[in-house]
Enzyme design. Structure first.
Site, mmCIF file in Angstrom:
data_model
loop_
_atom_site.group_PDB
_atom_site.id
_atom_site.type_symbol
_atom_site.label_atom_id
_atom_site.label_comp_id
_atom_site.label_asym_id
_atom_site.label_seq_id
_atom_site.Cartn_x
_atom_site.Cartn_y
_atom_site.Cartn_z
ATOM 1 N N GLU A 158 -11.787 -1.308 -3.370
ATOM 2 C CA GLU A 158 -11.166 -0.559 -2.278
ATOM 3 C C GLU A 158 -10.035 0.312 -2.824
ATOM 4 O O GLU A 158 -9.850 0.437 -4.031
ATOM 5 C CB GLU A 158 -10.641 -1.529 -1.211
ATOM 6 C CG GLU A 158 -9.628 -2.548 -1.708
ATOM 7 C CD GLU A 158 -9.276 -3.581 -0.654
ATOM 8 O OE1 GLU A 158 -9.827 -3.530 0.467
ATOM 9 O OE2 GLU A 158 -8.448 -4.465 -0.959
ATOM 10 N N ILE A 189 -11.442 2.901 5.819
ATOM 11 C CA ILE A 189 -10.014 2.681 5.595
ATOM 12 C C ILE A 189 -9.680 3.164 4.188
ATOM 13 O O ILE A 189 -10.541 3.563 3.415
ATOM 14 C CB ILE A 189 -9.599 1.205 5.775
ATOM 15 C CG1 ILE A 189 -10.196 0.312 4.680
ATOM 16 C CG2 ILE A 189 -9.998 0.689 7.152
ATOM 17 C CD1 ILE A 189 -9.645 -1.108 4.695
ATOM 18 N N ASP A 190 -8.388 3.132 3.854
ATOM 19 C CA ASP A 190 -7.894 3.436 2.501
ATOM 20 C C ASP A 190 -8.205 4.865 2.060
ATOM 21 O O ASP A 190 -8.879 5.099 1.039
ATOM 22 C CB ASP A 190 -8.465 2.453 1.489
ATOM 23 C CG ASP A 190 -7.936 1.033 1.667
ATOM 24 O OD1 ASP A 190 -7.160 0.813 2.606
ATOM 25 O OD2 ASP A 190 -8.308 0.158 0.870
ATOM 26 N N ASN A 195 -16.774 1.107 5.350
ATOM 27 C CA ASN A 195 -15.536 0.743 6.041
ATOM 28 C C ASN A 195 -14.537 1.883 5.907
ATOM 29 O O ASN A 195 -14.080 2.189 4.799
ATOM 30 C CB ASN A 195 -14.958 -0.548 5.444
ATOM 31 C CG ASN A 195 -13.866 -1.158 6.320
ATOM 32 O OD1 ASN A 195 -13.623 -0.703 7.430
ATOM 33 N ND2 ASN A 195 -13.232 -2.203 5.811
ATOM 34 N N GLY A 224 -11.032 -7.966 7.953
ATOM 35 C CA GLY A 224 -12.357 -8.519 7.773
ATOM 36 C C GLY A 224 -13.459 -7.855 8.570
ATOM 37 O O GLY A 224 -14.611 -8.275 8.503
ATOM 38 N N ASP A 276 0.826 -1.216 0.000
ATOM 39 C CA ASP A 276 0.000 0.000 0.000
ATOM 40 C C ASP A 276 0.862 1.269 0.000
ATOM 41 O O ASP A 276 0.802 2.076 0.929
ATOM 42 C CB ASP A 276 -0.936 0.027 1.212
ATOM 43 C CG ASP A 276 -1.842 -1.179 1.299
ATOM 44 O OD1 ASP A 276 -2.403 -1.564 0.258
ATOM 45 O OD2 ASP A 276 -1.983 -1.746 2.395
#
Length: 327
Positions: free
Chosen positions: A214, A156-157, A154, A116, A32
């Site tokens: 994502e 994140i990212d 979610n 998850g 990442d």
């Protein structure tokens, strides 16, 4: 002769002005990558997902004087802020950073989660420099930008972009309800005042479980904003099916469509880069200095993840990224 030399240069790089792909050496075990290409003789930096056994799992830093040979430059902190463990029980390493510079300040966005689950958050730290050797270097914790406890998304990212008027936005998301977006504000880098309770905008959705999209990253090019996403399965070594796709929009908030006119909200996406031989599952992308940074899994190294840096070319209004031949 000048025309011949220009033609040779274009053939070597894909298009005039596009940098060549660097031959990477040194510490390239990166996942990442948030990539910042050096300019005016300054080093290049990559901030990346942490390792729970190194620096308390904090975001890792690598530096390169030439953009090709990479060395370890430590972690953002020696210990994670205590509040992270309280906010995300069981958090180990911090994930998927984003680096963005505005008006002399560097903004480091990063993710805290557990695999998850969507009990997650995106937090922020700021600094005046990326260079750990600079005497003014210090990452200052600025707390939570957004969290996803009890939501259908979610958190994140993160991926940061400014619209044509300089207003900042953060795209984010992983699986769950897909890619979302919220407005930010300068100079705090946090959510824009008065929008904290608003439903995040929707940018991309696969329209079928498990909604495997994502890692949004938005690039402004000519008259469009281009939303790059990673799709399918990450983090399975040589069995990963990760791949990079893109859509574009005249408006930073969408709607984003692919080259066939299909909305990314309806599982659209023009392919950018996918598995090629032993080079498996590219994704987790960012861009700087005309290069697309990503990680991939090396089937010749038992699926170990590696750094990729390839020229980000443009053809007929769409990005083009190609693996080098013969590998």
């Amino acid at each position: 002769m000048a025309a011949l030399l220009l033609a040779v240069a274009v053939a070597a790089t894909g298009c005039a002005g596009t940098p060549a792909a660097p031959e990477l050496t040194g510490d390239t075990f990166v996942h990442d990558p948030a990539f910042v290409a050096g300019t005016d003789g300054e080093p290049s930096f990559i901030y990346s997902t942490g390792n729970g056994q190194i620096g308390d799992g904090n975001i890792q830093i690598r530096r390169s004087a030439d953009g090709a040979d990479w060395e370890d430059a430590g972690t953002v902190w020696d210990e994670k802020p205590q509040w992270l463990s309280d906010a995300v029980p069981g958090v180990d390493n911090l994930w998927a950073p984003e680096l963005y510079e505005h008006d002399g300040t560097w903004y480091l966005y990063y993710s805290a989660s557990t695999f998850g689950k969507n009990t997650s958050l995106i937090a922020l730290a700021t600094n005046t420099t990326l260079d750990p050797d600079d005497p003014d270097y210090e990452w200052v914790d600025q707390g939570i930008v957004i969290e996803s406890t009890g939501t259908d998304f979610n958190a994140i990212d993160p991926g940061i972009v400014e619209d044509a008027d300089g207003n900042p936005y953060m795209a984010f998301g992983s699986f769950w309800s897909g890619i979302r977006m919220v407005p930010l504000e300068w100079p705090s880098g946090l959510r824009a005042a008065g929008t904290e309770d608003d439903e995040p905008l929707r940018l991309a959705d696969r329209q079928s479980p498990p909604n495997a999209v994502e890692a949004p990253y938005i690039v402004r090019h000519d008259d469009y904003f281009y939303l790059f996403v990673s799709r399918d399965s990450c983090c399975k070594g040589a069995d990963s099916t990760y791949n990079i796709a893109v859509g574009r929009s005249k408006d930073v908030t969408g709607q984003y469509v692919d080259a066939d006119g299909v909305s990314l909200l309806e599982d659209g996406g023009t392919p950018v880069l996918a598995t090629d031989g032993s080079r498996v599952g590219p994704g987790g992308q960012s861009a700087s200095g005309g290069l697309l940074a990503f990680h991939w899994y090396d089937a010749n190294l038992d699926g170990q993840f590696r750094l990729g840096l390839l020229p980000l070319q443009w053809r007929d209004g769409w990005p083009l990224v190609e693996w080098p031949a013969g590998e």
